[in-house]
Enzyme design. Structure first.
Site, short mmCIF file in Angstrom:
data_model
loop_
_atom_site.label_atom_id
_atom_site.label_comp_id
_atom_site.label_asym_id
_atom_site.label_seq_id
_atom_site.Cartn_x
_atom_site.Cartn_y
_atom_site.Cartn_z
N GLU A 1 -46.70 -20.26 6.51
CA GLU A 1 -45.40 -19.62 6.27
C GLU A 1 -45.13 -19.66 4.79
OE1 GLU A 1 -41.81 -21.18 8.01
OE2 GLU A 1 -42.75 -21.33 9.96
N GLU B 1 -43.24 -27.58 12.06
CA GLU B 1 -42.35 -28.31 11.15
C GLU B 1 -41.52 -29.40 11.82
OE1 GLU B 1 -40.16 -25.18 9.28
OE2 GLU B 1 -41.92 -24.40 8.27
#
Ligand code: GCO
Length: 445
Positions: free
Chosen positions: A356, A168
């Site tokens: 995720e 990320e």
């Protein structure tokens, strides 16, 4: 009973995810150097309750029990991250073999338990020494990251075949170098610093992918991007444009360079005066072919025009009456479907993983000794249902990782947000599988 609507192909990889700083603790053990999260957390007021990762889930010492826990939950895959500071305490140079030994033993333990390891090389915890030199704002960080990736790949690559370079970049670039709410806590009211950090992060990804391929020729290599589905709050032109800008900021800024080799043109125009200097060869480095894209998905974004908002003149607004998690994030399973379909159609990665997905709720330990987290079961069922929906509609989805295996250190929220399938009693370090963990185990079993 397995929910028949959720039946997935037999090779589908079911897993759970964690990251080093959020669970390991033992921050002073076996030669580990300092990371930016040690520094950031030790400064009063940065983290709720002034919590730190010094102990966290004590996973560094309890990893064998945690692998046994994963096995009992029927996990087929486990995604964890490597602490750069355990491997290279100074960020570069002298290798700390004890750090490598820890991850090597963990990998062996996972393989013995029949669990496929997915290694993330960077999950927010930069060595402090590198931050002192400018961190992700310094172009040379790409070489440092690549050298670190090589060291890890040379030790684990005989057994680890799934590699994720960065977790990320949107999060650590914008929150770490823009709003300053994540480590290293640098602030910039303009997009300049975050964009510079992001360019170096993407470059580091590209050069590390090449190094990983050379070290582990049979590796599957990808990156993990947090993505959101953006809806305009109204159909007025100003809100539609704001939604497009927010999408450019959050999603396309990272997807376009990775899969198309250029930054999104509407955004480079918007941010013209803040754009970093880009070496002409960089974009080709960044767009290196990948085996998969990992998608982190938590919520959609409903966006309104707001000329006063920094960076993109847009603002995320709450939907009246929408159900939320304890993070205040709207629960939107449909958004996961929309994101998967969109990425498949517009960027066509070879394969996708939901790398995720999960939710924090105010879990409590009941008198019967269990954690009855029905809301998390509903969240997982609905999101996994949308993942299946996308798979049915042709999206090449290879697996799903629940965030997270354990309740853990949730960055600025400290230990106040419980994302785990497993409840952690932080005073005793006892692990208690929540009802959702049992539900999840049945899906896979
Ligand atoms: C992130 C990280 C995780 C978080 C999770 C819940 O998105 O910030 O990848 O470390 O814990 O996403 O917020």
């Amino acid at each position: 009973m397995t929910d028949p609507t959720l039946l997935f192909p037999s090779g589908f990889l079911w897993g759970a995810a964690t990251s080093a700083y959020q669970i390991e603790g033992a921050t002073d053990s076996d030669g580990r150097g300092e990371s930016i999260w040690d520094t950031f957390a030790s400064s009063a007021g940065n983290i709720k309750g002034d919590a730190t990762g010094e102990v966290a889930c004590d996973h560094y010492r309890r990893w064998r029990d945690d692998v046994a826990l994963m096995k009992s939950l029927n996990l087929r895959a486990y995604r964890f991250s490597i602490s750069w500071s355990r491997i290279l305490p100074e960020g570069r140079g002298v290798v700390n073999t004890r750090g490598l030994d820890f991850y090597s033993a963990l990998v062996d333990g996972l393989l013995e338990a029949g669990i496929t390891p997915f290694v993330t090389l960077y999950h927010f915890d930069l060595p402090q020494t590198l931050e002192d030199e400018g961190g992700w704002l310094r172009r040379g960080i790409a070489d440092d990251f690549t050298a670190y990736a090589e060291v890890v790949a040379n030790r684990l690559g005989d057994r680890v075949k799934h590699w994720i370079t960065l977790n990320e970049p949107w999060v650590f670039c914008w929150l770490g170098y823009g709003t300053g709410v994540h480590a290293p806590g640098r602030r910039d009211d303009t997009p300049a610093q975050p964009l510079l950090a992001a360019h170096h992060a993407l470059l580091a990804h590209g050069t590390a992918v090449r190094a990983l391929r050379a070290a582990v020729p049979d590796a599957q290599i990808g990156i993990s991007n947090i993505l959101t589905h953006v809806d305009p709050v109204t159909n007025r032109a100003v809100d539609l444009e704001a939604a497009a800008r927010y999408d450019g900021f959050y999603n396309r800024w990272f997807l376009d360079p990775l899969f198309r080799g250029h930054y999104p043109h509407d955004m480079t125009e918007l941010w013209e005066e803040h754009m970093p200097d880009i070496d002409p060869a960089d974009m080709a480095q960044i767009a290196v072919p990948l085996d998969f894209l990992g998608i982190g998905y938590y919520t959609r974004a409903v966006v309104a025009d707001n000329p006063g908002a920094p960076y993109h003149a847009a603002q995320v607004v709450q939907t009246q009456g929408a159900a939320t998690t304890s993070m205040g994030w709207e629960i939107s399973p449909q958004g996961l479907y929309d994101v998967l379909k969109r990425v498949h159609h517009e960027y066509a990665p070879h394969a996708l993983y939901v790398i995720e997905n999960g939710a924090a709720f105010d879990d409590t330990l009941s008198e019967d000794g269990n954690v009855h987290d029905d809301a998390r079961i509903a969240f997982l069922r609905e999101h996994i249902g949308e993942a299946k929906h996308a798979l049915n509609d042709g999206v090449p989805l290879n697996g799903y990782f629940a965030w997270s295996l354990l309740d853990n250190f949730e960055w600025t929220e400290g230990f106040t947000q419980r994302f785990g399938l497993t409840y952690v009693d932080y005073t005793t370090q006892r692990r208690i599988a929540k009802d959702s963990a049992r539900w999840y185990a049945q899906q896979m079993g």
